[in-house]
Design a protein around this motif. Structure first.
Motif, short mmCIF file in Angstrom:
data_model
loop_
_atom_site.label_atom_id
_atom_site.label_comp_id
_atom_site.label_asym_id
_atom_site.label_seq_id
_atom_site.Cartn_x
_atom_site.Cartn_y
_atom_site.Cartn_z
N THR A 179 6.25 9.47 -2.14
CA THR A 179 5.47 8.32 -1.68
C THR A 179 5.57 8.11 -0.19
O THR A 179 6.59 8.42 0.45
CB THR A 179 5.95 7.03 -2.38
OG1 THR A 179 7.34 6.83 -2.12
CG2 THR A 179 5.70 7.09 -3.87
N VAL A 180 4.48 7.55 0.38
CA VAL A 180 4.47 7.04 1.75
C VAL A 180 4.04 5.58 1.64
O VAL A 180 2.92 5.28 1.24
CB VAL A 180 3.49 7.81 2.65
CG1 VAL A 180 3.49 7.20 4.05
CG2 VAL A 180 3.83 9.27 2.70
N THR A 181 4.93 4.67 1.97
CA THR A 181 4.66 3.24 1.85
C THR A 181 4.36 2.68 3.24
O THR A 181 5.16 2.81 4.16
CB THR A 181 5.85 2.50 1.23
OG1 THR A 181 6.16 3.09 -0.03
CG2 THR A 181 5.55 1.03 1.05
N VAL A 204 -1.20 14.47 0.63
CA VAL A 204 -1.23 13.00 0.65
C VAL A 204 -2.64 12.55 1.05
O VAL A 204 -2.99 12.51 2.24
CB VAL A 204 -0.19 12.42 1.62
CG1 VAL A 204 -0.23 10.90 1.61
CG2 VAL A 204 1.20 12.91 1.23
N GLU A 205 -3.45 12.23 0.08
CA GLU A 205 -4.83 11.82 0.35
C GLU A 205 -4.84 10.44 1.01
O GLU A 205 -4.15 9.52 0.57
CB GLU A 205 -5.62 11.77 -0.96
CG GLU A 205 -7.09 11.47 -0.78
CD GLU A 205 -7.87 11.52 -2.08
OE1 GLU A 205 -9.05 11.12 -2.08
OE2 GLU A 205 -7.29 11.97 -3.09
N VAL A 235 0.85 -1.19 0.00
CA VAL A 235 0.00 0.00 0.00
C VAL A 235 0.89 1.24 0.00
O VAL A 235 1.68 1.46 0.91
CB VAL A 235 -0.93 0.01 1.23
CG1 VAL A 235 -1.75 1.31 1.24
CG2 VAL A 235 -1.85 -1.19 1.20
N THR A 236 0.73 2.05 -1.05
CA THR A 236 1.54 3.26 -1.20
C THR A 236 0.64 4.45 -1.44
O THR A 236 -0.20 4.43 -2.35
CB THR A 236 2.54 3.11 -2.37
OG1 THR A 236 3.38 1.99 -2.13
CG2 THR A 236 3.38 4.35 -2.52
N LEU A 237 0.79 5.48 -0.62
CA LEU A 237 0.06 6.73 -0.81
C LEU A 237 1.00 7.73 -1.48
O LEU A 237 2.20 7.73 -1.23
CB LEU A 237 -0.40 7.28 0.55
CG LEU A 237 -1.22 6.33 1.41
CD1 LEU A 237 -1.56 7.00 2.74
CD2 LEU A 237 -2.49 5.90 0.69
N ARG A 238 0.42 8.57 -2.32
CA ARG A 238 1.24 9.50 -3.09
C ARG A 238 0.89 10.95 -2.75
O ARG A 238 -0.25 11.26 -2.42
CB ARG A 238 1.10 9.26 -4.59
CG ARG A 238 1.62 7.90 -5.00
CD ARG A 238 1.81 7.75 -6.50
NE ARG A 238 2.47 6.47 -6.79
CZ ARG A 238 3.78 6.30 -6.81
NH1 ARG A 238 4.58 7.34 -6.57
NH2 ARG A 238 4.31 5.12 -7.07
#
Length: 560
Positions: free
Chosen positions: A225-227, A205-206, A8-11
Motif C-alpha cells: 500500500t501507498v497511503t 500502483v495505478e 486514500v490508499t493506493l495498492r
C-alpha cells in the motif's frame, strides 16, 4: 498494516517487507522527438551526431556500472552494451540516411527493437525498460536536453511510470526512502535492484502518477500500500516497525530454529565488494555469486587467470565462509559481445546457462578452470538451467575434472525438481531459483505485471516442487538451498524450512528479519506452517494459512 477509514490508499505489489514515510517526488519526464522533426540538411553530420550520442550514452552507463555493485552493476553493464549494439545503431543510421530526423530515427528504431523483444517474451521482454532508457538518453543528447532523472534535496519516495537501472543509478540513494512505479513487475529489474539496496518498493500502483508532488505518503511494501497524507497513528506504527527492524539486526548468531535445527542464512552477491557487505550483514556465507558481471562488459572472453583473481578476492573477503559460485548465466537477455548467438524465437527457453556448452563449450570450461584454480574448500560451484540428470552429470564431470571439490546445480526447471533425486545422485547439492521455477511452472512471462498473481511464490504448485526437491535431498543426505528472492520473505522462509530446505540465500538487508523468524519457531512448527500452505489451492490462501500458524509474538515483531 491497516489504515484509517477514509484515508486514500493506493495498492500495488510490494517488494520486500520494509516501509517508509516521506514526501513523494517524481522523475522528470524524458524528452521526446519533435512530431515534425525535419529531415537532416547534412546527412553525414546527422549520422555522426547519432554515433556520438550513442557512444556517449554507452560510456556514461558503463561509468555508472563501474561505480555500482551487484545486480545494479550487472544490469547497467548489459544496458551499456545495448547502447553500443551494432544492429540498433545500423537501423538508426539507415533511417537518417533515408531522410528521417535523428531523434525520430532513434525513437522509431527503438520501437522496432522493443516490439521484437516483447514478442520474444521472457527475459528479452524484461529488457524493454532498459532499451527505452537508452532511447531517452540518446534523444536527450541529440536535442540538447536534460536526461531523465531527479535531483533530490530531501529524503523522498521516488515515483515514476517505470524506473530503469540507469535511472536508479543516477539517484542519490541516501535520500531515497522508497520507490513506487505504475508499471513493472515483482521480478523486474526495478524490484530486484530495490531489494538488493534494501529500499521499500511497490510496483503496479495505478494512480500514483496523479498524486501531487510533495504529498507525504506512507509506503508499506509488506502490505502493498501507498497511503496519502497518513495519519499520526499510521506514521507512529511505521516508526515502531522501523525500530523493531533495527532491534532485530542485533542478533548475529548463525541461523537455527528455536530447538536448534540449523538453517544456513546466506547472501546473494555479484562482486567481491558485495561479499564484504554480506559479512558486515552477518551472513554465514554466500549462497549465490552471480558471475555474469565478469562477462557482460567484456569485449572478449575474460581469461581463466583474470576470473580466478576475482573468485579468490571473494573467497578472501568471506574469510572461510561458504561461497557458492553460479557459473555464467548469459544468453537470452544477457548477450555476450564476444560471442554472438543466433537469433532465438523464445530466448527464455533457449540457449542460456549451462546450455551454452552446446555452442560455446570453451566458455564454460575456461570458467571451471578458473574456479578450480581457487584452492579453498569453502568454494562450491553450481550450474544454472539444468533440466536433466544427464546435464547434471555432464557439468559434474567437467567441474571435477577442473579440480572443483563441491559441485551442484540449480533447480529452476520443473523437470529438474521432478527428477531431483536422480540429479542429486550426480552432484553434491542443489539450489532452487524460485523466480525462474515459478515462471516455468506457471508458464508466465516474468514481465507481465497483470499476471503477477501467477508468478507468486506462494502458488501451491511451486511449493510442491520445492517440497519434492527438498525431500530428495533429505533421502540422500545432501543440501538443498533456496537462492531465489522468496528466501527474503520471513514468512516464506518458515515454509521453506518446514519443507526441508537447508539454507536460505537472500539480499543482505533481509537477513535480520529472516533470522528472527526462523529462531522464533521450532522445526516442527515450521513443518506445520508449511503443511498449512500446501493444503491450499490458491497463492493468497496459502499465505494466509501459513500466517495463521505463526507465533503471535513473531508476527507482531515482523509486522506480518
Amino acid at each position: 498494516m491497516s489504515v484509517d477509514a477514509g484515508v486514500v490508499t493506493l495498492r500495488g505489489i510490494g517488494v520486500g517487507r520494509s516501509c517508509a514515510v516521506a514526501p513523494i517526488a517524481f522523475m522528470h519526464p524524458a524528452p521526446v522527438a519533435p512530431a515534425d522533426e525535419p529531415a537532416p540538411v547534412d546527412v553525414v553530420t546527422a549520422v555522426q551526431q547519432v554515433t556520438d550520442a550513442f557512444t556517449a550514452v554507452a560510456a556514461s552507463l558503463q561509468a555508472r556500472a563501474d561505480a555500482a555493485t551487484g545486480n545494479l552493476a550487472e544490469v547497467l553493464q548489459a544496458t551499456a552494451l545495448m547502447a553500443g549494439d551494432a544492429a540498433l545503431h545500423a537501423d538508426v543510421v539507415k533511417r537518417v540516411e533515408s531522410g528521417t530526423g535523428p531523434a525520430t530515427a532513434v525513437t522509431k528504431a527503438v520501437e522496432t527493437f522493443a516490439a521484437m523483444f516483447e514478442a520474444a517474451g521472457g527475459y528479452l521482454a524484461e529488457r524493454v525498460t532498459d532499451l527505452n532508457s537508452v532511447r531517452d538518453r540518446v534523444v536527450a543528447r541529440l536535442l540538447g536536453a536534460e536526461e531523465p532523472g531527479l535531483s533530490l534535496s530531501e529524503r523522498s519516495v521516488v515515483a515514476a511510470a517505470d524506473l530503469s537501472p540507469a535511472d536508479t543509478a543516477a539517484l542519490d540513494l541516501d535520500l531515497v526512502a522508497g520507490i513506487v512505479t505504475e508499471l513493472g513487475g515483482p521480478t523486474g529489474h526495478t524490484a530486484i535492484i530495490a531489494g538488493q539496496l534494501g529500499i521499500p518498493c511497490l510496483v503496479r500502483v495505478e494512480g500514483i502518477l496523479t498524486v501531487a508532488a510533495g504529498t507525504e505518503v506512507a509506503l508499506d511494501a509488506a502490505d502493498g500500500t501507498v497511503t496519502l497524507a497518513p495519519s499520526d497513528g499510521l506514521k507512529a506504527a511505521i516508526a515502531a516497525r522501523e525500530e523493531r527492524a533495527a532491534a532485530l539486526a542485533g542478533d548475529t548468531d548463525p541461523g537455527a530454529t528455536r530447538d536448534g535445527h540449523k538453517v544456513q542464512l546466506l547472501a546473494n552477491i555479484g562482486t567481491p565488494a558485495d561479499a564484504v557487505r554480506a559479512v558486515e550483514a552477518h551472513a554465514e556465507g554466500v549462497g549465490l555469486f552471480r558471475t555474469e558481471v565478469l562477462f557482460l562488459d567484456a569485449a572478449e572472453a575474460p581469461t581463466a587467470e583474470a576470473q580466478a583473481t576475482t573468485y579468490q578476492q571473494a573467497v578472501e573477503a568471506l574469510g572461510g565462509r561458504k561461497l557458492v559460485v553460479r557459473t555464467i548465466d548469459a544468453g537470452a537477455d544477457k548477450p555476450l559481445a564476444f560471442a554472438t548467438q543466433p537469433d532465438e524465437d523464445n530466448p527464455a527457453l533457449g540457449v542460456r546457462g549451462f546450455r551454452l556448452t552446446r555452442i560455446l563449450p570453451e566458455l564454460i570450461d575456461t570458467q571451471l578452470a578458473a574456479l578450480g584454480a581457487v584452492t579453498d574448500d569453502s568454494m562450491w560451484a553450481m550450474a544454472p538451467m539444468i533440466a536433466t540428470p544427464a546435464e547434471a552429470r555432464d557439468f559434474a564431470a567437467r567441474a571435477r575434472a577442473a579440480g572443483i571439490g563441491t559441485v551442484g546445480v540449480m533447480v529452476e526447471v520443473p523437470s529438474a525438481a521432478l527428477r531431483a533425486e536422480a540429479i542429486l545422485r550426480e552432484v553434491d547439492f542443489v539450489s532452487l531459483g524460485t523466480n525462474d521455477l515459478a515462471q516455468y511452472t506457471m508458464a508466465t512471462d516474468r514481465l507481465r505485471g497483470e499476471l503477477a498473481d501467477l508468478l507468486d511464490p506462494w502458488q501451491p504448485a511451486v511449493l510442491e516442487l520445492v517440497r519434492s526437491t527438498a525431500q530428495a535431498g533429505r533421502r540422500l543426505g545432501k543440501p538443498v538451498g533456496v537462492c531465489g528472492e522468496s528466501a527474503s520473505d520471513p514468512l516464506m522462509a518458515l515454509v521453506l524450512v518446514g519443507l526441508g530446505i537447508t539454507s536460505l540465500s537472500m539480499s543482505p538487508g533481509a537477513l535480520a528479519a529472516v533470522r528472527y523468524a526462523v529462531r522464533s519457531h521450532t522445526r516442527a512448527e515450521c513443518e506445520e506452517i508449511a503443511m498449512a500452505a500446501l493444503a491450499q489451492d490458491e497463492a493468497a490462501a496459502a499465505r494466509s494459512a501459513a500466517l495463521s500458524k505463526v507465533n503471535p509474538d513473531a508476527r507482531e515483531a515482523l509486522g506480518l
